[in-house]
Scaffold this motif. Structure first.
Motif, PDB file in Angstrom:
ATOM      1  N   TYR A   1       0.827  -1.207   0.000  1.00 19.88           N
ATOM      2  CA  TYR A   1       0.000   0.000   0.000  1.00 19.88           C
ATOM      3  C   TYR A   1       0.865   1.262   0.000  1.00 19.88           C
ATOM      4  CZ  TYR A   1      -4.759  -1.814   0.336  1.00 19.88           C
ATOM      5  OH  TYR A   1      -5.982  -2.384   0.058  1.00 19.88           O
ATOM      6  N   GLY A   2       2.173   1.081  -0.228  1.00 21.69           N
ATOM      7  CA  GLY A   2       3.068   2.237  -0.334  1.00 21.69           C
ATOM      8  C   GLY A   2       3.395   2.887   0.999  1.00 21.69           C
ATOM      9  N   CYS A   3       3.208   2.177   2.100  1.00 23.33           N
ATOM     10  CA  CYS A   3       3.547   2.734   3.409  1.00 23.33           C
ATOM     11  C   CYS A   3       5.064   2.843   3.533  1.00 23.33           C
ATOM     12  CB  CYS A   3       3.071   1.817   4.535  1.00 23.33           C
ATOM     13  SG  CYS A   3       1.309   1.538   4.520  1.00 23.33           S
ATOM     14  N   ARG A   4       5.514   3.704   4.429  1.00 18.86           N
ATOM     15  CA  ARG A   4       6.935   3.701   4.790  1.00 18.86           C
ATOM     16  C   ARG A   4       7.132   2.462   5.643  1.00 18.86           C
ATOM     17  NH1 ARG A   4      10.512   8.482   6.799  1.00 18.86           N
ATOM     18  NH2 ARG A   4      12.509   7.667   6.081  1.00 18.86           N
ATOM     19  N   VAL A   5       8.023   1.574   5.252  1.00 16.26           N
ATOM     20  CA  VAL A   5       8.203   0.331   5.996  1.00 16.26           C
ATOM     21  C   VAL A   5       9.556   0.331   6.714  1.00 16.26           C
ATOM     22  CG1 VAL A   5       6.588  -1.120   4.705  1.00 16.26           C
ATOM     23  CG2 VAL A   5       8.921  -0.862   3.864  1.00 16.26           C
ATOM     24  N   LEU A   6       9.531  -0.194   7.931  1.00 17.36           N
ATOM     25  CA  LEU A   6      10.717  -0.132   8.787  1.00 17.36           C
ATOM     26  C   LEU A   6      11.022  -1.489   9.382  1.00 17.36           C
ATOM     27  CD1 LEU A   6       9.267   2.917  10.681  1.00 17.36           C
ATOM     28  CD2 LEU A   6      11.187   3.113   9.132  1.00 17.36           C
ATOM     29  N   ILE A   7      12.311  -1.739   9.592  1.00 20.56           N
ATOM     30  CA  ILE A   7      12.727  -2.952  10.298  1.00 20.56           C
ATOM     31  C   ILE A   7      13.442  -2.504  11.566  1.00 20.56           C
ATOM     32  CG2 ILE A   7      14.169  -5.021  10.204  1.00 20.56           C
ATOM     33  CD1 ILE A   7      13.626  -5.182   7.207  1.00 20.56           C
ATOM     34  N   GLY A   8      12.860  -2.889  12.705  1.00 18.42           N
ATOM     35  CA  GLY A   8      13.359  -2.406  13.990  1.00 18.42           C
ATOM     36  C   GLY A   8      14.577  -3.169  14.491  1.00 18.42           C
ATOM     37  N   SER A   9      15.124  -2.688  15.600  1.00 19.62           N
ATOM     38  CA  SER A   9      16.355  -3.274  16.160  1.00 19.62           C
ATOM     39  C   SER A   9      16.136  -4.680  16.712  1.00 19.62           C
ATOM     40  CB  SER A   9      16.879  -2.388  17.281  1.00 19.62           C
ATOM     41  OG  SER A   9      15.918  -2.326  18.316  1.00 19.62           O
ATOM     42  N   GLY A  10      14.877  -5.044  16.971  1.00 17.31           N
ATOM     43  CA  GLY A  10      14.596  -6.373  17.518  1.00 17.31           C
ATOM     44  C   GLY A  10      14.614  -7.489  16.491  1.00 17.31           C
ATOM     45  N   VAL A  11      14.737  -7.119  15.219  1.00 21.40           N
ATOM     46  CA  VAL A  11      14.723  -8.115  14.128  1.00 21.40           C
ATOM     47  C   VAL A  11      16.159  -8.594  13.872  1.00 21.40           C
ATOM     48  CG1 VAL A  11      14.208  -8.413  11.648  1.00 21.40           C
ATOM     49  CG2 VAL A  11      12.697  -7.024  13.084  1.00 21.40           C
ATOM     50  N   VAL A  12      16.309  -9.863  13.486  1.00 21.12           N
ATOM     51  CA  VAL A  12      17.626 -10.329  13.038  1.00 21.12           C
ATOM     52  C   VAL A  12      17.577 -10.481  11.512  1.00 21.12           C
ATOM     53  CG1 VAL A  12      18.402 -11.388  15.184  1.00 21.12           C
ATOM     54  CG2 VAL A  12      16.991 -12.733  13.639  1.00 21.12           C
TER      55      VAL A  12
END
Ligand code: GDP
Ligand code: IMO
Ligand code: MG
Length: 419
Positions: free
Chosen positions: A61-72
């Motif tokens: 849907y064209g959102c700004r997508v983020l990957i946080g520090s808790g992800v490996v």
């Protein structure tokens, strides 16, 4: 309502990807807060099927997508995923936290080898290196995305490789030696390729919340795979529950407005561990067949069973759920009778709470409901399916905001938007 967490209430694969995509229509930001390439979130758009491992499901849907520090993060998988999306005409507006830890080539090797050593007590992991990467993080020898882009990884990688080679040879007795030069070369390439995506995710999200933007936190795995509150040791190595969103995204708990639990209309599990309502009969077979219950990441057949509302009550408690999205209701089509577990028989007494440390010895107490041929009677949900939905609401004390009756966006009933 600006901040909504979406979590799995069972053992994963509840259809979180589909629900996150659906809710992303009105979201500005979507962030993954834990887990890694063990996740497989499926989104069906027309004839195309996307199986996302790391990129948040709001990307379509064209959102700004983020990957946080808790992800490996496995950089190889992430870069390929971005490339696949882009070549399918999807704009990827992504920021990756520099604090997120990196899955290095030795992590999947260790993951598979350790699980083999466990023998009968194996967890049945996805072998993607998740456990060993989180282990290194907690042991303070991990490599972060910041290290890759700032070139501050070399000494630690050298030391880690030395250590891993000794473990492989002397402890696990695996005939595999790591080539440190090769790994350093890969790290250097990843540093360059990831550079343009790295940013301060926590700051971005907190600013968005200040500005009253709509933010979705996308959970991977699920409540019963949570390292603290799941069926330990048959769990993953992160905190999929709602509390994990605050840690893994870097926001305070006072910022969260709602927690939507995704609940499959029956129960599935991949890998080992207790499963009170598991069905080893024709019905279990039927659910696997009609529900296409095969692992998105590993292709393994998922174990199937009846809906367990004792589990959902527990999920309500540990996540602070405010409502539910009920998925895959269509898979129950054609079953004459439906059973719902509303409590357990445990050590001679009936319980409606969950003594999770002893789930193995819990026997389900069922209520029986009438089945249906097809969910819809014209435009209306048939009375039997309505009764099934009402029973879930009654037993869990949670309203069902969304009902999913197929994999596509159009197969969704929104009774009340989370926004
Ligand atoms: P996730 O990991 O929670 O995102 O779930 P997965 O994508 O691993 O597994 C869910 C599967 O069910 C995917 O293949 C979806 O396309 C599919 N799915 C989602 N919702 C529905 C539904 O309501 N009905 C049916 N039949 N399939 C669904
Ligand atoms: P999504 O996000 C279902 C399971 C594995 C194994 C256990 C530990 O698609 O719902 P790990 O590789 O994490 O160390 O494996 O957790 N598991 C999942 N099961 N869906 C997932 O993700 C899962 N991620 C891990 O099968 O039992
Ligand atoms: Mg999945």
């Amino acid at each position: 309502m600006p901040a909504v967490i979406i979590v799995g209430t069972q053992w994963g694969d509840e259809g979180k990807g589909k629900i996150v995509d659906y809710c992303s229509k009105d979201a500005d930001f979507v962030i993954r807060y834990q887990g890694g390439t063990n996740a497989g979130h499926t989104i069906v758009l027309g004839e195309k099927v996307f199986k996302l491992r790391l990129v948040p499901s709001g990307v379509f849907y064209g959102c700004r997508v983020l990957i946080g520090s808790g992800v490996v993060i496995d950089p190889e998988v992430l870069l390929k995923e971005i490339n696949d999306l882009t070549s399918n005409g999807v704009d990827v507006n992504l920021v990756v936290s520099g604090k997120a830890h990196v899955i290095l080539p030795y992590h999947p090797i260790l993951d598979g080898s350790w699980d083999k050593v466990r023998g009968k007590g194996k967890i049945g992991t996805t072998k993607r290196g998740i456990g060993p990467t989180y282990t290194d993080k907690v042991a303070r020898r991990g490599i972060r995305v910041y290290d890759l882009v700032n070139n501050t990884y070399k000494e630690r990688v050298r030391l880690n490789v030395k250590l891993v080679n000794r473990i492989l040879q002397h402890v696990l007795q695996v005939d595999h030696r790591l080539d440190v030069k090769e790994i350093l070369k890969q790290c250097s390439r990843w540093g360059v390729d990831l550079q343009s995506y790295v940013g301060n995710v926590s700051e971005i999200i907190n600013r968005a919340l200040e500005e009253k933007q709509n933010v979705l936190f996308e959970g991977a795995q699920a409540t019963f795979l949570d390292i603290d509150h799941g069926t330990y040791p048959f769990v993953t190595s992160s905190n999929p529950i709602a509390g994990g969103a605050c840690v893994g995204a870097g926001v305070g708990p006072t910022r969260i407005d709602k927690v939507l639990g995704v609940c499959k209309a029956y129960t599935t599990r991949v890998g080992e561990g207790p499963f009170p309502t598991e069905l080893d009969d024709d019905v279990g077979f039927h659910l696997r067949d009609i529900g296409r219950e095969f692992g998105t990441v590993t292709g393994r057949p998922r174990r199937c069973g009846w809906l367990d509302l004792n589990m959902i009550r527990y999920a309500r408690m540990v996540n602070g759920l405010t409502s539910l999205a009920l998925t895959k209701l269509d898979v129950l089509n054609g079953l004459e009778r439906l059973m719902i577990c509303v409590g357990y028989r445990w050590r001679g007494s009936n319980i409606t709470s969950l003594s999770i440390h002893d789930m193995e010895s819990c026997e389900p107490i069922y209520v029986e409901l009438e089945g249906w041929e097809t969910i819809f009677n014209g435009d209306e949900i048939c009375s039997e399916a309505k009764a099934y939905i009402a029973k879930i609401e009654e037993e869990t004390g949670l309203p069902i905001d969304y009902i999913s009756t197929g994999p596509k966006r159009v197969d969704t009933i929104c009774r009340r938007s989370v926004w």
